[in-house]
Design a protein around this motif. Structure first.
Motif, PDB file in Angstrom:
ATOM      1  N   ASP A  66     -22.809 -17.574 -13.825  1.00  0.00           N
ATOM      2  CA  ASP A  66     -22.137 -17.440 -12.610  1.00  0.00           C
ATOM      3  C   ASP A  66     -21.086 -18.315 -12.307  1.00  0.00           C
ATOM      4  N   GLY A  67     -21.093 -19.636 -13.010  1.00  0.00           N
ATOM      5  CA  GLY A  67     -20.180 -20.594 -13.022  1.00  0.00           C
ATOM      6  C   GLY A  67     -18.965 -20.369 -13.988  1.00  0.00           C
ATOM      7  N   ILE A  68     -19.200 -19.610 -14.899  1.00  0.00           N
ATOM      8  CA  ILE A  68     -18.361 -19.114 -15.704  1.00  0.00           C
ATOM      9  C   ILE A  68     -17.396 -17.995 -15.166  1.00  0.00           C
ATOM     10  N   LEU A  69     -18.280 -17.228 -14.528  1.00  0.00           N
ATOM     11  CA  LEU A  69     -17.269 -16.292 -13.823  1.00  0.00           C
ATOM     12  C   LEU A  69     -16.684 -16.736 -12.541  1.00  0.00           C
ATOM     13  N   LYS A 128     -12.809 -15.886 -12.220  1.00  0.00           N
ATOM     14  CA  LYS A 128     -12.231 -15.473 -11.043  1.00  0.00           C
ATOM     15  C   LYS A 128     -11.174 -16.661 -10.195  1.00  0.00           C
ATOM     16  N   GLY A 129     -11.322 -17.903 -10.463  1.00  0.00           N
ATOM     17  CA  GLY A 129     -10.620 -18.772 -10.060  1.00  0.00           C
ATOM     18  C   GLY A 129      -9.410 -18.556 -10.626  1.00  0.00           C
ATOM     19  N   ILE A 130      -9.411 -18.659 -11.993  1.00  0.00           N
ATOM     20  CA  ILE A 130      -8.182 -18.780 -12.646  1.00  0.00           C
ATOM     21  C   ILE A 130      -7.215 -17.611 -12.541  1.00  0.00           C
ATOM     22  N   ALA A 131      -7.990 -16.239 -12.331  1.00  0.00           N
ATOM     23  CA  ALA A 131      -7.366 -15.148 -11.855  1.00  0.00           C
ATOM     24  C   ALA A 131      -6.432 -15.182 -10.670  1.00  0.00           C
ATOM     25  N   LEU A 144     -15.613 -24.936  -7.641  1.00  0.00           N
ATOM     26  CA  LEU A 144     -17.208 -24.351  -7.439  1.00  0.00           C
ATOM     27  C   LEU A 144     -17.812 -23.973  -8.787  1.00  0.00           C
ATOM     28  N   GLY A 145     -17.016 -23.221  -9.829  1.00  0.00           N
ATOM     29  CA  GLY A 145     -17.579 -22.589 -11.028  1.00  0.00           C
ATOM     30  C   GLY A 145     -17.873 -23.686 -11.963  1.00  0.00           C
ATOM     31  N   VAL A 146     -16.867 -24.711 -12.094  1.00  0.00           N
ATOM     32  CA  VAL A 146     -17.078 -25.801 -12.970  1.00  0.00           C
ATOM     33  C   VAL A 146     -18.201 -26.672 -12.639  1.00  0.00           C
ATOM     34  N   ILE A 147     -18.593 -26.983 -11.455  1.00  0.00           N
ATOM     35  CA  ILE A 147     -19.652 -27.630 -10.924  1.00  0.00           C
ATOM     36  C   ILE A 147     -20.904 -26.820 -11.306  1.00  0.00           C
TER      37      ILE A 147
END
Length: 155
Positions: free
Chosen positions: A42-45, A49-52, A82-85
């Motif tokens: 979920d963090g990787i996704l 999602k954030g990069i997009a 949030l994804g990185v954390i």
């Protein structure tokens, strides 16, 4: 005494919960490891999602009248951080870190709320992420076996 009941010299029995203790659900025990994997994925996704959202303001649908309307770039940064954390906490859960379980519950709650607010932009994926977060919260809150085993070996 039969050969099946005789203890083997030097063999140790697996740790068992003390009498009267609730060992927890076997679904929850296996679910804790799965929760760590889900947080990691979920963090990787979330990072993707954030990069997009940061890279292109036209990737997601624009919302006209919505209470939680932010710029898509702002949402991108929220999901990226949030994804990185989430990735870091997912790795911590997979390594068995005690701090990661509590942090996983808190971060799954935050991710759930963020995806609820993100719902109009990508409804299907937001609902899938909310369901994953609910499972992660349940799995991390119901598994008590590790805490009992740690208490017994420490004492």
């Amino acid at each position: 005494m039969s050969q099946f009941n005789a203890p083997t010299p030097g063999a140790q029995r697996p740790a068992e919960p003390p009498p009267g203790a609730d060992p927890g659900s076997p679904w929850a025990a296996g679910g804790t490891m799965f929760a760590g994997v889900l947080l990691l994925v979920d963090g990787i996704l979330g990072i993707l999602k954030g990069i997009a959202g940061i890279a292109s303001n036209d990737v997601y649908t624009r919302i006209n009248d919505y209470v939680f309307k932010f710029d898509v770039t702002s949402w991108g940064w929220i999901h990226l951080v949030l994804g990185v954390i989430l990735v870091l906490v997912g790795v911590g859960i997979l390594q068995g870190a005690t701090w990661a379980r509590a942090a996983g519950v808190v971060l799954a709650c935050l991710n759930l709320v963020a995806n609820f607010m993100w719902l109009p932009y990508t409804p299907v994926w937001a609902i899938v992420t909310i369901a994953i977060d609910v499972f992660v919260i349940w799995a991390l809150c119901t598994d008590r076996w590790d805490a009992d085993r740690t208490r017994r070996t420490a004492g």
